[in-house]
Motif scaffolding. Structure first.
Motif, PDB file in Angstrom:
ATOM      1  N   ASP A  11       0.840  -1.208   0.000  1.00 37.91           N
ATOM      2  CA  ASP A  11       0.000   0.000   0.000  1.00 37.91           C
ATOM      3  C   ASP A  11       0.869   1.250   0.000  1.00 37.91           C
ATOM      4  N   ALA A  12       1.938   1.252   0.828  1.00 37.96           N
ATOM      5  CA  ALA A  12       2.826   2.427   0.897  1.00 37.96           C
ATOM      6  C   ALA A  12       3.525   2.645  -0.442  1.00 37.96           C
ATOM      7  N   ALA A  13       3.935   1.552  -1.077  1.00 36.54           N
ATOM      8  CA  ALA A  13       4.627   1.676  -2.372  1.00 36.54           C
ATOM      9  C   ALA A  13       3.688   2.257  -3.427  1.00 36.54           C
ATOM     10  N   LEU A  14       2.449   1.767  -3.428  1.00 35.98           N
ATOM     11  CA  LEU A  14       1.496   2.243  -4.434  1.00 35.98           C
ATOM     12  C   LEU A  14       1.077   3.692  -4.177  1.00 35.98           C
ATOM     13  N   ARG A  15       1.134   4.107  -2.902  1.00 34.42           N
ATOM     14  CA  ARG A  15       0.718   5.468  -2.528  1.00 34.42           C
ATOM     15  C   ARG A  15       1.829   6.493  -2.777  1.00 34.42           C
ATOM     16  N   ARG A  16       3.098   6.044  -2.714  1.00 33.12           N
ATOM     17  CA  ARG A  16       4.227   6.985  -2.759  1.00 33.12           C
ATOM     18  C   ARG A  16       4.228   7.787  -4.051  1.00 33.12           C
ATOM     19  N   ARG A  17       4.430   9.108  -3.923  1.00 34.39           N
ATOM     20  CA  ARG A  17       4.654   9.980  -5.076  1.00 34.39           C
ATOM     21  C   ARG A  17       5.804  10.914  -4.753  1.00 34.39           C
ATOM     22  N   SER A  18       6.634  11.194  -5.718  1.00 30.69           N
ATOM     23  CA  SER A  18       7.668  12.208  -5.524  1.00 30.69           C
ATOM     24  C   SER A  18       6.988  13.575  -5.489  1.00 30.69           C
ATOM     25  N   ARG A  19       7.573  14.456  -4.699  1.00 23.16           N
ATOM     26  CA  ARG A  19       7.023  15.822  -4.608  1.00 23.16           C
ATOM     27  C   ARG A  19       8.110  16.810  -5.001  1.00 23.16           C
ATOM     28  N   LEU A  35      14.605   6.506  10.568  1.00 17.56           N
ATOM     29  CA  LEU A  35      14.230   6.079   9.213  1.00 17.56           C
ATOM     30  C   LEU A  35      15.432   5.481   8.481  1.00 17.56           C
ATOM     31  N   VAL A  36      16.617   6.053   8.695  1.00 16.65           N
ATOM     32  CA  VAL A  36      17.822   5.494   8.057  1.00 16.65           C
ATOM     33  C   VAL A  36      18.091   4.091   8.609  1.00 16.65           C
ATOM     34  N   ALA A  37      17.853   3.896   9.905  1.00 16.37           N
ATOM     35  CA  ALA A  37      18.049   2.556  10.489  1.00 16.37           C
ATOM     36  C   ALA A  37      17.115   1.551   9.826  1.00 16.37           C
ATOM     37  N   ALA A  38      15.903   1.977   9.522  1.00 13.85           N
ATOM     38  CA  ALA A  38      14.961   1.074   8.838  1.00 13.85           C
ATOM     39  C   ALA A  38      15.416   0.832   7.402  1.00 13.85           C
ATOM     40  N   LEU A 121      14.585   4.491   1.733  1.00  9.17           N
ATOM     41  CA  LEU A 121      14.505   5.689   2.569  1.00  9.17           C
ATOM     42  C   LEU A 121      13.470   6.672   2.005  1.00  9.17           C
ATOM     43  N   SER A 122      13.410   6.782   0.687  1.00  9.64           N
ATOM     44  CA  SER A 122      12.389   7.636   0.063  1.00  9.64           C
ATOM     45  C   SER A 122      10.986   7.164   0.449  1.00  9.64           C
ATOM     46  N   LEU A 123      10.809   5.847   0.385  1.00  9.69           N
ATOM     47  CA  LEU A 123       9.489   5.289   0.716  1.00  9.69           C
ATOM     48  C   LEU A 123       9.146   5.540   2.182  1.00  9.69           C
ATOM     49  N   LEU A 124      10.128   5.324   3.052  1.00  9.04           N
ATOM     50  CA  LEU A 124       9.895   5.498   4.496  1.00  9.04           C
ATOM     51  C   LEU A 124       9.592   6.961   4.824  1.00  9.04           C
ATOM     52  N   LEU A 125      10.306   7.886   4.196  1.00 12.05           N
ATOM     53  CA  LEU A 125      10.038   9.310   4.421  1.00 12.05           C
ATOM     54  C   LEU A 125       8.642   9.665   3.929  1.00 12.05           C
ATOM     55  N   ASP A 126       8.292   9.145   2.760  1.00 13.57           N
ATOM     56  CA  ASP A 126       6.974   9.416   2.191  1.00 13.57           C
ATOM     57  C   ASP A 126       5.890   8.874   3.114  1.00 13.57           C
ATOM     58  N   GLU A 127       6.100   7.655   3.602  1.00 16.95           N
ATOM     59  CA  GLU A 127       5.107   7.032   4.487  1.00 16.95           C
ATOM     60  C   GLU A 127       4.952   7.835   5.774  1.00 16.95           C
ATOM     61  N   ALA A 128       6.071   8.447   6.230  1.00 15.30           N
ATOM     62  CA  ALA A 128       6.030   9.244   7.467  1.00 15.30           C
ATOM     63  C   ALA A 128       5.406  10.622   7.230  1.00 15.30           C
ATOM     64  N   GLY A 129       5.018  10.898   5.986  1.00 21.62           N
ATOM     65  CA  GLY A 129       4.302  12.147   5.709  1.00 21.62           C
ATOM     66  C   GLY A 129       5.167  13.262   5.126  1.00 21.62           C
ATOM     67  N   TRP A 130       6.448  12.967   4.864  1.00 18.93           N
ATOM     68  CA  TRP A 130       7.335  13.990   4.300  1.00 18.93           C
ATOM     69  C   TRP A 130       7.281  13.979   2.780  1.00 18.93           C
ATOM     70  N   GLY A 131       7.565  15.146   2.202  1.00 19.66           N
ATOM     71  CA  GLY A 131       7.672  15.232   0.748  1.00 19.66           C
ATOM     72  C   GLY A 131       9.108  14.897   0.350  1.00 19.66           C
ATOM     73  N   VAL A 132       9.269  14.066  -0.665  1.00 19.35           N
ATOM     74  CA  VAL A 132      10.607  13.596  -1.067  1.00 19.35           C
ATOM     75  C   VAL A 132      10.720  13.604  -2.582  1.00 19.35           C
ATOM     76  N   MET A 133      11.881  13.986  -3.063  1.00 23.30           N
ATOM     77  CA  MET A 133      12.188  13.784  -4.490  1.00 23.30           C
ATOM     78  C   MET A 133      13.678  13.505  -4.644  1.00 23.30           C
ATOM     79  N   TRP A 134      13.975  12.405  -5.289  1.00 28.41           N
ATOM     80  CA  TRP A 134      15.374  12.042  -5.584  1.00 28.41           C
ATOM     81  C   TRP A 134      15.785  12.849  -6.807  1.00 28.41           C
TER      82      TRP A 134
END
Ligand SMILES: Cc1cc2nc3c(=O)[nH]c(=O)nc-3n(C[C@H](O)[C@H](O)[C@H](O)COP(=O)(O)O)c2cc1C
Length: 185
Positions: A11-19, A35-38, A121-134
């Motif tokens: 579900d998290a993978a399908l929900r993730r979007r780059s911002r 999050l880095v530990a995860a 890490l991108s996925l974990l940040l996104d799941e935690a509610g942060w905006g991420v873009m590589w």
């Protein structure tokens, strides 16, 4: 395999979007470390941990921007534009490949591990509610950029996760037709 209808990772993978646009909020160092530990749980041949993350906030982003402008060979307004790129997010996470000596695990395998960490890490940040873009650029592996990050000999950048506060709704992802890429022998 019975998952009883619970597929939180999928579900998290399908929900993730780059911002591409984020606001000034950013995860604290403590949250980042969790999050880095995860993310560090990715498969890692021989457990070499051939990667590290550089946390870049505040004025340090300007140091990176100046190096990008130098590496891009731009002048005047074009140089200012390049130098301003890291200011688009309050936190940049430079993902660094730190290759280890190994007869068994070649560098391409170690780079796969570092890349996996960046994706997770991108996925974990996104799941935690942060905006991420590589983000990367043609200057990512330029000498000036390596120097600005104080990379050690042999280390290579995989780019930066631009991280900040997420706002607004992103478009849901279109379903992907996996039969395009899955074949059989
Ligand atoms: C190694 C790597 C480098 C990337 N560099 C850039 C970049 O410099 N600029 C950019 O617009 N997108 C870049 N992207 C793509 C975005 O991070 C993002 O994945 C893309 O916009 C698709 O959005 P999505 O992640 O929501 O599917 C890069 C992705 C990867 C994996």
């Amino acid at each position: 395999m019975e998952t009883a209808g619970r597929t939180p990772v999928r579900d998290a993978a399908l929900r993730r979007r780059s911002r591409s646009k984020v606001d000034d909020r950013a995860p604290s160092r403590d949250e980042l470390l969790e999050l880095v530990a995860a993310a560090a749980t990715v498969a890692d041949h021989s457990g070499l941990v051939p990667w590290r993350i550089i946390e870049i906030r505040g004025d340090a982003r300007e140091t990176v921007g100046r190096a990008i402008a130098v590496a891009g060979g731009a002048e005047g307004d074009a140089a200012d534009k390049l130098a301003g790129k890291p200011l688009r997010a309050p936190l940049l996470l430079a993902v660094v490949l730190s290759p280890r000596e190994s007869r068994k695990v070649p560098e391409w395998e170690q780079e796969s591990v570092a890349s996996g960490v960046a994706h997770l890490l991108s996925l974990l940040l996104d799941e935690a509610g942060w905006g991420v873009m590589w983000r990367t650029g043609i200057w990512t592996r330029a000498d000036a950029v390596a120097q600005a990050h104080e990379l050690l000999p042999g280390e290579k950048l995989l780019g930066w996760l631009y991280v900040g506060g997420a706002f607004g709704d992103e478009k849901p992802r279109k379903p992907f037709d996996a039969s395009r890429v899955v074949s059989s022998l």
